[in-house]
Design a protein around this motif. Structure first.
Motif, mmCIF file in Angstrom:
data_model
loop_
_atom_site.group_PDB
_atom_site.id
_atom_site.type_symbol
_atom_site.label_atom_id
_atom_site.label_comp_id
_atom_site.label_asym_id
_atom_site.label_seq_id
_atom_site.Cartn_x
_atom_site.Cartn_y
_atom_site.Cartn_z
ATOM 1 N N VAL A 1 0.828 -1.212 0.000
ATOM 2 C CA VAL A 1 0.000 0.000 0.000
ATOM 3 C C VAL A 1 0.865 1.266 0.000
ATOM 4 O O VAL A 1 0.749 2.116 -0.890
ATOM 5 C CB VAL A 1 -0.960 0.023 1.207
ATOM 6 N N ASP A 2 1.741 1.396 0.984
ATOM 7 C CA ASP A 2 2.493 2.646 1.127
ATOM 8 C C ASP A 2 3.426 2.905 -0.047
ATOM 9 O O ASP A 2 3.573 4.057 -0.485
ATOM 10 C CB ASP A 2 3.278 2.646 2.440
ATOM 11 N N LYS B 1 1.461 4.265 -2.885
ATOM 12 C CA LYS B 1 1.240 5.699 -2.702
ATOM 13 C C LYS B 1 2.455 6.491 -3.175
ATOM 14 O O LYS B 1 2.324 7.533 -3.831
ATOM 15 C CB LYS B 1 0.949 6.010 -1.230
ATOM 16 N N LYS C 1 -6.499 -1.954 -1.516
ATOM 17 C CA LYS C 1 -6.206 -0.587 -1.084
ATOM 18 C C LYS C 1 -5.253 0.098 -2.061
ATOM 19 O O LYS C 1 -5.409 1.292 -2.358
ATOM 20 C CB LYS C 1 -5.616 -0.593 0.332
ATOM 21 N N GLU D 1 -7.189 1.171 -5.053
ATOM 22 C CA GLU D 1 -8.002 2.348 -4.767
ATOM 23 C C GLU D 1 -7.167 3.619 -4.779
ATOM 24 O O GLU D 1 -7.629 4.672 -5.241
ATOM 25 C CB GLU D 1 -8.715 2.172 -3.423
ATOM 26 N N GLU D 2 -5.927 3.534 -4.286
ATOM 27 C CA GLU D 2 -5.030 4.689 -4.331
ATOM 28 C C GLU D 2 -4.774 5.114 -5.776
ATOM 29 O O GLU D 2 -4.731 6.309 -6.087
ATOM 30 C CB GLU D 2 -3.700 4.360 -3.641
ATOM 31 N N LYS E 1 -8.077 6.709 -7.517
ATOM 32 C CA LYS E 1 -8.451 8.061 -7.078
ATOM 33 C C LYS E 1 -7.356 9.091 -7.337
ATOM 34 O O LYS E 1 -7.525 10.268 -7.012
ATOM 35 C CB LYS E 1 -8.814 8.047 -5.588
ATOM 36 N N SER E 2 -6.248 8.654 -7.952
ATOM 37 C CA SER E 2 -5.097 9.535 -8.141
ATOM 38 C C SER E 2 -5.295 10.578 -9.227
ATOM 39 O O SER E 2 -4.597 11.595 -9.253
ATOM 40 C CB SER E 2 -3.860 8.700 -8.486
#
Length: 282
Positions: A85-86, A89, A125, A128-129, A132-133
């Motif tokens: 996840v991170d 991002k 997740k 989803e990141e 929505k980016s």
């Protein structure tokens, strides 16, 4: 082809094969790895953990970023949140800072809103990141990617060398593996083909096979035995004696999930046919 592609996680199994494919196609690319690799003719290599301040400037001019960093099992030093996840991002932020308009992400077949276990939740997740980016994207939900030295094949070959191959449960749950060479072609299509813009697609091959049948391909030697154990016993060993387990907890969750996908949609969007995995030499 006058494009440049950036690749994170470029030293892994898929990344190594993707680099070779792009190099053969004479496509310039920038690989981002944690340690220096042997540079190919059309490659620029950057050693980075995605955190260096000068990294965005070094990626300017890239048309797309292929994000391959991910883990399928947790350790005390690397968990699903921090990696799957991170770091996704960070990859999204890197695209925005460097002016990269497209991100291609390899997720997992079976990921969806009803998922309940850690690995799939982290992949969801991450998806989803990306969605929505505001970036253009293609999310590839991958089945087992196979080829020379792929993780599943290496595991089964190792078991075969020990004299037996373990099949948890009845082995009737299905796989839909895809050749890594086809994966590389699909990823390039994601960069060049607008039909794959803002799509989430199953990354699967044209053949569906039970795990038992797939595993038996590695037991052709008469001295290699097939050994079935109950799912309860397989999970117990994975949980309580992980060093002795043929498959980890999340390996089992993915395998017995019986996940299959739509390879015809993938072929239609990409504009080429996928190869039969039956042609893969053992």
């Amino acid at each position: 082809m006058e494009i440049r592609i950036a690749i994170t996680g470029a030293s892994g199994f898929v990344g190594t094969n993707l680099r070779a494919f792009l190099n053969d196609e004479r496509i310039h690319f920038t690989s981002i790895t944690r340690r220096k690799t042997r540079r190919l003719k059309f490659e620029k290599n950057i050693v980075s953990d995605l955190g260096q301040k000068d990294l965005p400037g070094r990626l300017r001019g890239c048309a797309a970023l292929v994000h391959l960093i991910g883990i399928g099992a947790q350790t005390k030093d690397a968990d699903y949140q921090s990696v799957n996840v991170d770091l996704t991002k960070k990859a999204v932020s890197l695209c925005k800072k460097s002016g990269i308009k497209k991100i291609i992400y390899v997720s997992g077949l079976g990921v969806g809103n009803n998922t309940t276990f850690g690995y799939f939740l982290s992949k969801l997740k991450a998806e989803e990141e990306i969605k929505k980016s505001g970036l253009d994207y293609t999310i590839l939900r991958a089945s087992y990617v196979i080829g020379r030295d792929d993780p599943l094949t290496k595991n089964l070959r190792k078991q075969a060398r020990s004299g037996s191959i373990l099949i948890p449960g009845d082995g009737a749950y299905r796989l839909q593996p895809i050749l890594v060479q086809d994966v590389a072609k699909v990823i390039l299509a994601c960069v060049t083909n607008k039909k794959l813009s803002k799509k989430t697609v199953d990354l699967v091959g044209p053949q569906t096979v039970s795990f038992a049948r797939f595993a038996r391909r590695f037991a052709r030697n008469e001295n290699v035995k097939i050994r079935k154990v109950s799912l309860q016993r397989a999970y117990f060993t994975a949980l309580n004696r992980p060093d002795d387990a043929a498959f980890g907890l999340d390996d089992l969750n993915i395998m017995v999930g019986d996940f299959t996908g739509n390879h015809k949609r993938l072929e239609r969007l990409c504009g080429f046919r996928l190869n039969s995995t039956g042609l893969l030499p053992l």
